[in-house]
Write an enzyme that holds these catalytic residues in place. Structure first.
Site, short mmCIF file in Angstrom:
data_model
loop_
_atom_site.label_atom_id
_atom_site.label_comp_id
_atom_site.label_asym_id
_atom_site.label_seq_id
_atom_site.Cartn_x
_atom_site.Cartn_y
_atom_site.Cartn_z
CE LYS A 1 29.63 -34.84 -11.29
NZ LYS A 1 29.70 -34.35 -12.68
CG HIS B 1 29.92 -32.73 -7.68
ND1 HIS B 1 30.92 -33.64 -7.40
CD2 HIS B 1 30.47 -31.78 -8.49
CE1 HIS B 1 32.04 -33.24 -8.01
NE2 HIS B 1 31.79 -32.12 -8.67
P1 NAD Z 1 23.22 -28.49 -17.09
O1 NAD Z 1 22.27 -29.64 -17.20
O2 NAD Z 1 22.84 -27.34 -16.22
O3 NAD Z 1 23.57 -27.90 -18.54
C1 NAD Z 1 23.66 -28.65 -19.71
C2 NAD Z 1 22.91 -27.85 -20.77
O4 NAD Z 1 23.12 -28.47 -22.04
C3 NAD Z 1 21.39 -27.82 -20.53
O5 NAD Z 1 20.96 -26.47 -20.51
C4 NAD Z 1 20.82 -28.57 -21.75
O6 NAD Z 1 19.58 -28.04 -22.17
C5 NAD Z 1 21.92 -28.27 -22.77
N1 NAD Z 1 21.85 -29.14 -23.95
C6 NAD Z 1 21.54 -30.45 -24.02
N2 NAD Z 1 21.52 -30.86 -25.29
C7 NAD Z 1 21.85 -29.79 -26.07
C8 NAD Z 1 21.99 -29.57 -27.46
N3 NAD Z 1 21.82 -30.56 -28.33
N4 NAD Z 1 22.33 -28.33 -27.88
C9 NAD Z 1 22.53 -27.32 -27.02
N5 NAD Z 1 22.39 -27.46 -25.67
C10 NAD Z 1 22.07 -28.68 -25.21
O7 NAD Z 1 24.60 -29.14 -16.60
P2 NAD Z 1 25.91 -28.40 -16.02
O8 NAD Z 1 25.89 -28.45 -14.54
O9 NAD Z 1 26.09 -27.07 -16.72
O10 NAD Z 1 27.03 -29.42 -16.47
C11 NAD Z 1 27.21 -29.77 -17.84
C12 NAD Z 1 28.37 -30.75 -17.96
O11 NAD Z 1 29.58 -30.11 -17.58
C13 NAD Z 1 28.26 -31.99 -17.04
O12 NAD Z 1 28.77 -33.12 -17.72
C14 NAD Z 1 29.16 -31.63 -15.87
O13 NAD Z 1 29.68 -32.76 -15.19
C15 NAD Z 1 30.25 -30.87 -16.59
N6 NAD Z 1 31.07 -29.97 -15.78
C16 NAD Z 1 32.40 -29.95 -16.05
C17 NAD Z 1 33.23 -29.08 -15.38
C18 NAD Z 1 34.69 -29.02 -15.77
O14 NAD Z 1 35.44 -28.19 -15.24
N7 NAD Z 1 35.13 -29.84 -16.73
C19 NAD Z 1 32.71 -28.22 -14.41
C20 NAD Z 1 31.34 -28.25 -14.16
C21 NAD Z 1 30.52 -29.13 -14.87
#
Ligand code: NAD
Length: 266
Positions: free
Chosen positions: A159, A155
């Site tokens: 991550k 990744h």
């Molecule tokens: P990222 O860090 O870019 O985004 C997370 C966002 O959440 C950030 O913008 C952060 O500011 C925000 N955030 C944190 N606390 C918050 C709150 N209290 N209220 C509102 N927003 C808040 O990360 P990402 O790459 O978008 O990934 C996020 C999660 O999704 C990770 O755990 C990742 O592993 C997961 N993910 C899952 C899949 C899937 O298909 N299940 C796919 C991709 C990513």
């Protein structure tokens, strides 16, 4: 029409989720939630996602928008997700969770909440990965007892959890099929004088770098041949489309804990 709120709306997944909701038929964006210190607070949700303005500003709390959505899509971080489950439970909403890295304790709490609300929780919302899970069941049945099983994932450099939730799920599916307990057979990386590899083992290797959206390979290696099941995600849109589909699906389900295999009817 399913009214969808997106939390973590300014994140890598959040921006693409806004695009996916806007592109979906039968779904509309109800609210976009960002952290209270996020520079995107108060900015139009369309602008956050690189779209035309949608006439909806990003807010910092779910309370402000409680009557504007039916389902919350949450791709944030474990403690935020847990708080959002509780909010949705109290307010009669469903939730679709993409966040990975939840502890066993947090997963147990989620299961309890699912007694009262619809929850979809999947480490990966792509159709391809969910197909791979089924291919892995077949491979494990046919070759699992005789092969060395290794899972390699790569990744992007941002991550924060390892191995990926998808790699762990792949390991669980293989272990379940073989009647093994993943906790007993998993090995996370190897170094030094490890001794020979026991057959009843599932090895995980994690690679981090660049902008890779998500690559996973599960190997079944025997003497003489090797089968590899590989999935490569090229765009986050594949996860976002799946999550929006899950949000529309869960609205019509009774309370319970579901995964993407349920949504796809596998
Ligand atoms: P990222 O860090 O870019 O985004 C997370 C966002 O959440 C950030 O913008 C952060 O500011 C925000 N955030 C944190 N606390 C918050 C709150 N209290 N209220 C509102 N927003 C808040 O990360 P990402 O790459 O978008 O990934 C996020 C999660 O999704 C990770 O755990 C990742 O592993 C997961 N993910 C899952 C899949 C899937 O298909 N299940 C796919 C991709 C990513």
């Amino acid at each position: 029409m399913t009214r969808i709120a997106i939390t973590g709306a300014a994140g890598r997944m959040g921006r693409v989720l806004i695009q996916a909701v806007e592109a979906a038929e039968g779904a509309t964006l109800g609210a976009a939630i960002v952290r209270s210190d996020d520079p995107m607070l108060g900015i139009d949700a369309g602008a956050i996602a690189g779209l035309q303005p949608l006439g909806m500003k990003a807010v910092a709390s779910l309370e402000e928008v409680a009557d504007q959505f039916d389902v919350l899509i949450d791709f944030t971080m474990p403690e935020v997700t847990m708080a959002n489950i509780e909010f949705c439970r109290q307010h009669g909403k469903c939730i679709v969770i993409g966040t990975t890295g939840l502890s066993d304790d947090q997963k147990a709490q989620m299961k309890v909440a699912a007694g009262e609300m619809g929850i979809v929780f999947a480490p990966n919302y792509s159709v391809g990965v969910n197909l791979c899970l089924n291919l892995l069941r077949m491979a494990a049945r046919v070759m699992g007892e005789d092969s060395d099983i290794e899972i390699v994932e790569m990744h992007h450099r941002h991550k924060v959890d390892a191995p990926s939730g998808t790699a762990l799920r792949m390991g669980e599916v293989v272990a379940e099929t073989l009647g093994w307990d993943l906790k007993e057979v998993a090995v996370y990386g190897r170094e030094g004088y490890t001794g020979a590899r026991p057959q009843k083992q599932i090895g995980f290797e994690t690679i981090r770098g660049g902008d890779v959206v998500g690559d996973h390979t599960v190997m079944f290696a025997t003497e003489g041949e090797r089968v590899e099941v590989t999935h490569k995600a090229q765009s986050r849109m594949t996860f976002a489309r799946g999550a929006v589909r899950a949000a529309q699906w869960v609205m019509d389900q009774p309370a319970g804990l579901y995964d993407m295999q349920d949504v796809l009817g596998f």
